[in-house]
Design a protein around this motif. Structure first.
Motif, PDB file in Angstrom:
ATOM      1  N   LYS A  67       5.992 -56.228 -34.142  1.00  0.00           N
ATOM      2  CA  LYS A  67       6.202 -55.503 -35.943  1.00  0.00           C
ATOM      3  C   LYS A  67       5.216 -55.127 -35.789  1.00  0.00           C
ATOM      4  O   LYS A  67       4.935 -53.747 -36.938  1.00  0.00           O
ATOM      5  CB  LYS A  67       6.520 -56.168 -37.002  1.00  0.00           C
ATOM      6  N   ASP A 251       9.760 -53.469 -45.920  1.00  0.00           N
ATOM      7  CA  ASP A 251       9.670 -53.827 -44.264  1.00  0.00           C
ATOM      8  C   ASP A 251       9.721 -55.070 -43.773  1.00  0.00           C
ATOM      9  O   ASP A 251       8.153 -55.170 -43.049  1.00  0.00           O
ATOM     10  CB  ASP A 251       8.670 -52.770 -43.507  1.00  0.00           C
ATOM     11  N   PRO A 255      14.741 -58.328 -39.700  1.00  0.00           N
ATOM     12  CA  PRO A 255      15.558 -57.956 -40.040  1.00  0.00           C
ATOM     13  C   PRO A 255      16.447 -58.724 -40.694  1.00  0.00           C
ATOM     14  O   PRO A 255      16.808 -59.128 -39.852  1.00  0.00           O
ATOM     15  CB  PRO A 255      16.018 -56.235 -39.804  1.00  0.00           C
ATOM     16  N   LEU A 258      20.184 -58.924 -38.596  1.00  0.00           N
ATOM     17  CA  LEU A 258      20.157 -59.523 -37.435  1.00  0.00           C
ATOM     18  C   LEU A 258      21.277 -60.524 -38.015  1.00  0.00           C
ATOM     19  O   LEU A 258      21.707 -60.920 -36.940  1.00  0.00           O
ATOM     20  CB  LEU A 258      18.932 -59.790 -36.883  1.00  0.00           C
ATOM     21  N   VAL A 383      22.685 -54.674 -30.740  1.00  0.00           N
ATOM     22  CA  VAL A 383      21.706 -54.349 -32.002  1.00  0.00           C
ATOM     23  C   VAL A 383      22.015 -53.127 -31.967  1.00  0.00           C
ATOM     24  O   VAL A 383      21.187 -52.089 -30.906  1.00  0.00           O
ATOM     25  CB  VAL A 383      19.993 -55.459 -32.359  1.00  0.00           C
ATOM     26  N   ASP A 386      16.914 -49.202 -33.062  1.00  0.00           N
ATOM     27  CA  ASP A 386      16.058 -49.218 -34.060  1.00  0.00           C
ATOM     28  C   ASP A 386      15.279 -50.550 -34.389  1.00  0.00           C
ATOM     29  O   ASP A 386      14.278 -50.919 -35.135  1.00  0.00           O
ATOM     30  CB  ASP A 386      15.564 -47.950 -35.239  1.00  0.00           C
ATOM     31  N   GLN A 387      16.432 -51.694 -33.660  1.00  0.00           N
ATOM     32  CA  GLN A 387      16.351 -53.029 -34.052  1.00  0.00           C
ATOM     33  C   GLN A 387      15.717 -53.993 -32.983  1.00  0.00           C
ATOM     34  O   GLN A 387      15.870 -55.083 -33.163  1.00  0.00           O
ATOM     35  CB  GLN A 387      17.074 -53.599 -35.125  1.00  0.00           C
ATOM     36  N   PRO A 390      12.665 -55.940 -33.035  1.00  0.00           N
ATOM     37  CA  PRO A 390      13.060 -57.921 -33.618  1.00  0.00           C
ATOM     38  C   PRO A 390      13.512 -58.026 -33.440  1.00  0.00           C
ATOM     39  O   PRO A 390      13.731 -59.428 -33.458  1.00  0.00           O
ATOM     40  CB  PRO A 390      12.998 -57.031 -35.049  1.00  0.00           C
ATOM     41  N   ALA A 391      14.906 -57.646 -32.854  1.00  0.00           N
ATOM     42  CA  ALA A 391      16.189 -58.617 -32.521  1.00  0.00           C
ATOM     43  C   ALA A 391      15.425 -58.889 -31.078  1.00  0.00           C
ATOM     44  O   ALA A 391      15.371 -60.093 -30.923  1.00  0.00           O
ATOM     45  CB  ALA A 391      16.979 -57.837 -31.775  1.00  0.00           C
ATOM     46  N   ARG A 488      26.370 -52.064 -29.256  1.00  0.00           N
ATOM     47  CA  ARG A 488      25.635 -51.049 -30.497  1.00  0.00           C
ATOM     48  C   ARG A 488      26.980 -49.502 -30.759  1.00  0.00           C
ATOM     49  O   ARG A 488      26.598 -49.623 -31.810  1.00  0.00           O
ATOM     50  CB  ARG A 488      23.949 -50.155 -30.151  1.00  0.00           C
TER      51      ARG A 488
END
Length: 492
Positions: A67, A251, A255, A258, A383, A386-387, A390-391, A488
């Motif tokens: 992050k 933020d 997220p 997921l 995913v 943009d993820q 975090p994924a 995706r």
């Protein structure tokens, strides 16, 4: 010919692979030097923390580093994380007591969280698919081989120049890596200016630390159930608060959508069990060689050499195999091969040749290289672009928890076998003798008439572990069928 930019990028990728070598070595190399550390620093009561502190902080900080990288960039944080790792290494080497060493290990784990996690974020966000597959394969191979040879290197360093150099050796390697990154890694990213989710970061850290401490306590020979209960309550309550605060965060660290991505989560559960199996094979095959066959520590470790070599081969095969096969086919086929290796261990008899262990390790190594390399790519493909960060972080956390939880459950099974054996042979054997038989050095001091019985009990314990592992691996395969295998491009 490659351009200057391409050459610099390749050099940077090699530097990131070097970070995986350092993190992988540190995960296992210390296990060999623990006796020397305990002898000099007089801290046998705290020795488990030397191993646990590092892995605990590495797991907890991975999502936080990811992050932060969205705000400050991966290059800056890789340099900061490696610097923390190097400074902690110096402190460990200079430790005058166990408390100083454990604190340094905690700090090292924080730096290792960046070194272990951010390269995968970089591969997912900075590289095209073909280069990403190759880079991830190299990283997994580097980490796994380093983890496997860590005990051998640790033993050699300790015998040659002393245990403190196990930590000091990180300093020149870390400084070289920082220099290579500064000179060769050119990052392109748009900073995320949203407010940092401090409540999410803190609650996630507390929940995960409580969970992993609970798991460690459960795997002890005599777990304190009151401690387990308290840690479980803390993990549940704080974990519930984490999910609540993440749903309201502008933020979030992780997220919440997921968890609604069925394809992504199926792969995470699959890898939860698979990485537990990797820990099982790497932890118990050398012990199997020493305790059942009476091999030396060095020869016991050498049983894993075929696994390590073929794991590297497997990771190198991922890129060409993916050119003609789907992720689903590679992962599912490789998983069945991993299951075959575990089945071999489950049917090995006490009188079987030690080469069956090497064979099981070899089959496991090449199949694991293919499966884990492909799975890392598949997780990122499941995913939105943009993820990916975090994924990847959540996947790393789940894999670490899987390794820890599976090993703890296996330890609980082994300890149960030992307790039953002690009750059956009341007054004839003791728990310290069963612990001693697992090491060839300690076994030499045991009464010779007890050795056959102790080895039989140890074999029974390992046999049950292999049977449990067959079940865990079967569950992993089950989730390849639960997975809808969406990417995706077709996520809804």
């Amino acid at each position: 010919m490659a351009t200057t930019a391409e050459k610099q990028q390749n050099t940077a990728m090699h530097a990131f692979a070097l970070s995986n070598v350092m993190v992988g070595l540190e995960s296992t190399i210390v296990a060999t030097v623990i006796p020397a550390i305990v002898d000099e620093l007089h801290g046998i009561r705290l020795m488990s923390w030397v191993l646990t502190a590092y892995l605990l902080m590495m797991a907890v900080t991975a999502p936080i580093w990811t992050k932060l990288s969205e705000r400050y960039g991966t290059k800056r944080l890789m340099i900061i994380g490696t610097t923390i790792f190097v400074l902690a290494s110096i402190t460990e080497g200079l430790s005058v007591n166990m408390y100083m060493l454990i604190v340094a290990r905690l700090v090292m784990g924080i730096g290792a969280g960046a070194m272990a996690q951010l390269p995968y974020v970089i591969y997912g966000t900075q590289l095209p698919t073909e280069k990403r597959v190759k880079a991830i394969g190299n990283a997994i191979g580097a980490y796994s081989i380093a983890s496997a040879i860590g005990p051998l290197i640790g033993g050699w360093i300790t015998d040659s120049i002393g245990w403190r150099w196990v930590f000091f050796i990180n300093v020149p390697i870390g400084l070289l890596m920082i220099w290579l990154i500064v000179r060769n890694y050119h990052e392109q990213f748009t900073p995320n200016r949203e407010t940092i989710d401090y409540r999410g970061a803190l609650s996630l850290s507390v929940a995960i630390i409580s969970l992993m401490l609970m798991i460690q306590e459960l795997g002890a020979q005599n777990p304190k159930m009151v401690v387990v209960a308290v840690e479980a309550v803390i993990a549940i309550v704080v974990g519930a608060y984490f999910f609540w605060t993440e749903r309201h965060a502008v933020d979030p660290i992780i997220p919440m959508n997921l968890f609604g991505n069925r394809s992504y989560m199926a792969k995470n559960v699959m890898m939860f069990f698979q990485y537990g199996m990797v820990s099982f094979v790497n932890s118990y095959i050398p012990m199997w060689g020493q305790g059942i066959y009476g091999l030396s520590a060095l020869k016991g470790g050498l049983i894993l050499v075929p696994s390590s070599i073929l794991l590297a081969v497997g990771t190198r095969m991922v890129s060409p195999l993916m050119a003609n096969n789907s992720e689903k086919r590679l992962i599912r086929t490789g998983s069945y091969a991993m299951l075959l290796a575990i089945v071999i261990l489950a049917v090995v008899q006490q009188t079987s040749s030690v080469w069956f262990l090497a064979l099981a390790g070899a089959v496991f190594g090449i199949s694991t290289g293919i499966v884990n390399g492909t799975s890392q790519v598949a997780v990122q493909d499941a995913v939105a672009q943009d993820q990916i960060g975090p994924a990847t972080a959540l996947n790393s956390l789940i894999r670490t928890i899987g390794s820890t939880m599976v090993l703890s459950m296996l330890s609980l099974s082994l300890n149960t076998t030992f307790k039953n054996a002690i009750n059956t042979h009341h007054g004839k054997i003791q728990i310290n003798q069963l612990n001693a038989i697992s090491s060839s050095a300690s076994a030499a001091d045991l009464p010779s008439k007890l050795v056959p019985l102790l080895r039989t009990i140890l074999y029974q314990g390992f046999h049950y572990l292999a049977l449990w592992s067959v079940l865990f691996m079967a569950l992993s395969i089950l989730f390849t069928y639960v997975d809808p295998w969406k990417t995706r491009d077709n996520l809804k």
